[in-house]
Design a protein around this motif. Sequence first.
Motif, PDB file in Angstrom:
ATOM      1  N   GLY A   1       1.930   2.618   8.425  1.00  0.00           N
ATOM      2  CA  GLY A   1       3.054   1.743   8.747  1.00  0.00           C
ATOM      3  C   GLY A   1       2.751   0.273   8.483  1.00  0.00           C
ATOM      4  N   THR A   2       3.818  -0.516   8.463  1.00  0.00           N
ATOM      5  CA  THR A   2       3.671  -1.936   8.112  1.00  0.00           C
ATOM      6  C   THR A   2       2.851  -2.697   9.164  1.00  0.00           C
ATOM      7  OG1 THR A   2       5.865  -2.274   9.076  1.00  0.00           O
ATOM      8  CG2 THR A   2       5.748  -2.107   6.691  1.00  0.00           C
ATOM      9  N   GLY A   3       2.980  -2.283  10.442  1.00  0.00           N
ATOM     10  CA  GLY A   3       2.202  -2.940  11.500  1.00  0.00           C
ATOM     11  C   GLY A   3       0.714  -2.668  11.317  1.00  0.00           C
TER      12      GLY A   3
ATOM     13  N   VAL B   1      15.622  -2.667  14.903  1.00  0.00           N
ATOM     14  CA  VAL B   1      15.561  -1.208  15.005  1.00  0.00           C
ATOM     15  C   VAL B   1      15.616  -0.636  13.590  1.00  0.00           C
ATOM     16  CG1 VAL B   1      16.570   0.848  16.032  1.00  0.00           C
ATOM     17  CG2 VAL B   1      16.801  -1.346  17.205  1.00  0.00           C
ATOM     18  N   GLU B   2      14.617   0.149  13.250  1.00  0.00           N
ATOM     19  CA  GLU B   2      14.588   0.776  11.921  1.00  0.00           C
ATOM     20  C   GLU B   2      15.771   1.734  11.785  1.00  0.00           C
ATOM     21  OE1 GLU B   2      12.494  -0.119   9.384  1.00  0.00           O
ATOM     22  OE2 GLU B   2      12.288  -1.640  10.918  1.00  0.00           O
ATOM     23  N   ALA B   3      16.311   1.849  10.576  1.00  0.00           N
ATOM     24  CA  ALA B   3      17.509   2.669  10.360  1.00  0.00           C
ATOM     25  C   ALA B   3      17.316   4.078  10.918  1.00  0.00           C
ATOM     26  CB  ALA B   3      17.848   2.709   8.874  1.00  0.00           C
TER      27      ALA B   3
ATOM     28  N   MET C   1      20.702  -7.396   8.571  1.00  0.00           N
ATOM     29  CA  MET C   1      19.482  -6.616   8.311  1.00  0.00           C
ATOM     30  C   MET C   1      18.238  -7.480   8.390  1.00  0.00           C
ATOM     31  SD  MET C   1      21.099  -3.904   7.540  1.00  0.00           S
ATOM     32  CE  MET C   1      22.787  -3.561   7.086  1.00  0.00           C
ATOM     33  N   ASN C   2      17.124  -6.799   8.674  1.00  0.00           N
ATOM     34  CA  ASN C   2      15.825  -7.451   8.584  1.00  0.00           C
ATOM     35  C   ASN C   2      15.399  -7.439   7.118  1.00  0.00           C
ATOM     36  OD1 ASN C   2      13.179  -8.362   8.982  1.00  0.00           O
ATOM     37  ND2 ASN C   2      12.445  -6.249   9.197  1.00  0.00           N
ATOM     38  N   ALA C   3      15.286  -8.611   6.533  1.00  0.00           N
ATOM     39  CA  ALA C   3      14.960  -8.688   5.100  1.00  0.00           C
ATOM     40  C   ALA C   3      13.510  -8.298   4.834  1.00  0.00           C
ATOM     41  CB  ALA C   3      15.219 -10.088   4.580  1.00  0.00           C
TER      42      ALA C   3
ATOM     43  N   VAL D   1      -8.000  -2.949   1.448  1.00  0.00           N
ATOM     44  CA  VAL D   1      -7.553  -1.556   1.270  1.00  0.00           C
ATOM     45  C   VAL D   1      -7.066  -0.966   2.585  1.00  0.00           C
ATOM     46  CG1 VAL D   1      -8.229   0.763   0.540  1.00  0.00           C
ATOM     47  CG2 VAL D   1      -9.161  -1.232  -0.612  1.00  0.00           C
ATOM     48  N   GLN D   2      -5.897  -0.325   2.507  1.00  0.00           N
ATOM     49  CA  GLN D   2      -5.395   0.479   3.626  1.00  0.00           C
ATOM     50  C   GLN D   2      -5.499   1.937   3.163  1.00  0.00           C
ATOM     51  OE1 GLN D   2      -1.165   0.426   4.287  1.00  0.00           O
ATOM     52  NE2 GLN D   2      -1.384   0.746   6.498  1.00  0.00           N
ATOM     53  N   HIS D   3      -6.445   2.664   3.716  1.00  0.00           N
ATOM     54  CA  HIS D   3      -6.690   4.026   3.226  1.00  0.00           C
ATOM     55  C   HIS D   3      -5.577   4.990   3.596  1.00  0.00           C
ATOM     56  CE1 HIS D   3     -10.590   3.390   1.397  1.00  0.00           C
ATOM     57  NE2 HIS D   3     -10.788   2.486   2.357  1.00  0.00           N
TER      58      HIS D   3
ATOM     59  N   ALA E   1       4.972 -10.737   3.598  1.00  0.00           N
ATOM     60  CA  ALA E   1       6.032 -10.340   2.660  1.00  0.00           C
ATOM     61  C   ALA E   1       5.726  -8.943   2.143  1.00  0.00           C
ATOM     62  CB  ALA E   1       6.093 -11.331   1.505  1.00  0.00           C
ATOM     63  N   TYR E   2       6.718  -8.298   1.559  1.00  0.00           N
ATOM     64  CA  TYR E   2       6.536  -6.954   1.016  1.00  0.00           C
ATOM     65  C   TYR E   2       6.479  -7.023  -0.514  1.00  0.00           C
ATOM     66  CZ  TYR E   2       7.968  -5.433   5.725  1.00  0.00           C
ATOM     67  OH  TYR E   2       8.051  -5.238   7.075  1.00  0.00           O
ATOM     68  N   GLY E   3       5.585  -6.250  -1.084  1.00  0.00           N
ATOM     69  CA  GLY E   3       5.366  -6.310  -2.529  1.00  0.00           C
ATOM     70  C   GLY E   3       6.480  -5.702  -3.356  1.00  0.00           C
TER      71      GLY E   3
ATOM     72  N   ALA F   1       0.804  -1.225   0.000  1.00  0.00           N
ATOM     73  CA  ALA F   1       0.000   0.000   0.000  1.00  0.00           C
ATOM     74  C   ALA F   1       0.838   1.276   0.000  1.00  0.00           C
ATOM     75  CB  ALA F   1      -0.941  -0.003   1.200  1.00  0.00           C
ATOM     76  N   GLY F   2       2.153   1.133   0.207  1.00  0.00           N
ATOM     77  CA  GLY F   2       3.011   2.318   0.284  1.00  0.00           C
ATOM     78  C   GLY F   2       2.911   3.162  -0.980  1.00  0.00           C
ATOM     79  N   LYS F   3       3.228   4.443  -0.829  1.00  0.00           N
ATOM     80  CA  LYS F   3       3.071   5.363  -1.965  1.00  0.00           C
ATOM     81  C   LYS F   3       4.151   5.160  -3.039  1.00  0.00           C
ATOM     82  CE  LYS F   3      -0.377   8.201  -0.724  1.00  0.00           C
ATOM     83  NZ  LYS F   3      -1.412   7.152  -0.727  1.00  0.00           N
TER      84      LYS F   3
END
Length: 461
Positions: free
Chosen positions: A89-91, A163-165, A178-180, A83-85, A111-113, A24-26
């Motif tokens: 965030g991923t959570g 921990v996110e960068a 890294m977290n894949a 749909v995520q309007h 998984a991430y698209g 759903a990310g931009k």
Amino acid sequence: MAAARAAVRVGGRGVSARAIVLAAGKGTRMKSARPKVLHELCGRSMLWWVLEALREAGIDDVVVVANPELETLLLALGVRTVVQHEQLGTGHAVRIALDALPPQDGTLVVAYGDMPLVEPGIFREVQGALDGEAALALVTARMPLPSSFGRVVRTAEGVERIVEAKDCTPAQLAIEEMNAGIYAYDERALRETIVRVGNGNAQGEYYLTDTVELLLAAGRRVRPVLAADHRSVLGVNDRVELANAAAIMNRRLCEEHMRAGVTIVDPATTYLEPGLMIGADTVILPGTTIGGTTTIGAGSRIGPRSRLADATLGEHVQINESVVVDSRLGDRCKIGPYAHLRGGCVFADDVTIGDYVECKNATLAARVKAMHLTYLGDCSVGPDTNIGAGTITCNYDGVNKNRTEIAANVFIGTNTLLVAPVTVGEGAMTGAGTVVIRDVPPHDRVVGNPARSIAKKPAET
Ligand code: UD1
Ligand code: MG
């Protein structure tokens, strides 16, 4: 024949796994009107590759978290979406998907698209690592720094948190593991945990990665699975990364065919799509693009600088600096250089098409030759007929497309115009520069504009 990426089915552990794909990310860094996950590499969208790898890992039950714009496009493709309007965030994205799915005991893969290079084996491995004790298995990878990936913080006991960068201390930024972004959760444990993820971090987002700490705090185990090659878990955030990923994917496709007996002289300038069938001992020369549902028989020679799409070629076919689209060729056909075949051409064996010849919807029988500067459109040509240089089938009268039928053993002279609809009978001959506006009977000889017969009549002989 080498079928790219042969499907391997693996059963789940009792209950088959299902998956959530976050998309759903931009994707703002693509600077595109098109949603990021629909950008293509090797002829398929990033999202297609992710869904295909999941399918090959035995996971068919997949839901994609999409923004409203992407959802419209995915529905048309028959992809199940939630749909995520607002992209919080991923959570948050996972929570929305879980709310839409009926609860089920078993494994849930996330998984991430935007990670098209992930291979089915990684999905299988991460599922396999989720033994009875662990509530989460996640893929990690060692990567060169700097990197924008989340860092895997370990203690002597194992993974402690991610921990996110953007939230890292300088010391944490130096971590190379890294977290894949590939996870297998025990679904029940994930449902209990996801509701407790907060957004008190540098980006004000709900991080899926916070589930690691929360699960550990609840006394559950988290198993890291180190990926063998970090290149297979690279994400795509902009078009530079897209080109890098495409090169890796293309190399993989080339290697599969090379291992199956195809010579690819220069994989870096040979562009393949998935699902091609290429026979052994075929040689592909540089600058060649092959896609769609193309099938190439054994011992063929394709290229240099050729393009094949939805083409079916027999054995020992030669395509030299030419384009073949939506056409079917028999054995030992020789095409080019600089020929263009399209629109449902069907050639029998041993057809030769030479320089600057265009064929559209042309059915050519065995041993037909058209060697130079010719247009054959909406026509059929019988065996052993020779089409002289500069011949044109005038198939379009301004309103309709009309057919030209040329029989066997015909000699079409240089620069003949065949004004369709028209037929030329078996064994007939046209002189240089003839304009054929009426049917030519078998064994007749015609010349001129308009064509007139110069064959000796039986009475005169
Ligand atoms: C994420 C991980 C990071 C990991 C990296 C690997 C989190 C918090 N971080 O970071 O640890 O190293 O991936 O690539 O998960 N998305 C949604 N809805 C949202 C936000 C994101 O669907 O609200 C989707 C995006 O479309 C994308 C995926 O989730 O496909 C990952 O989001 P992205 O913002 O790219 O996360 P990263 O910063 O890369
Ligand atoms: Mg990302």
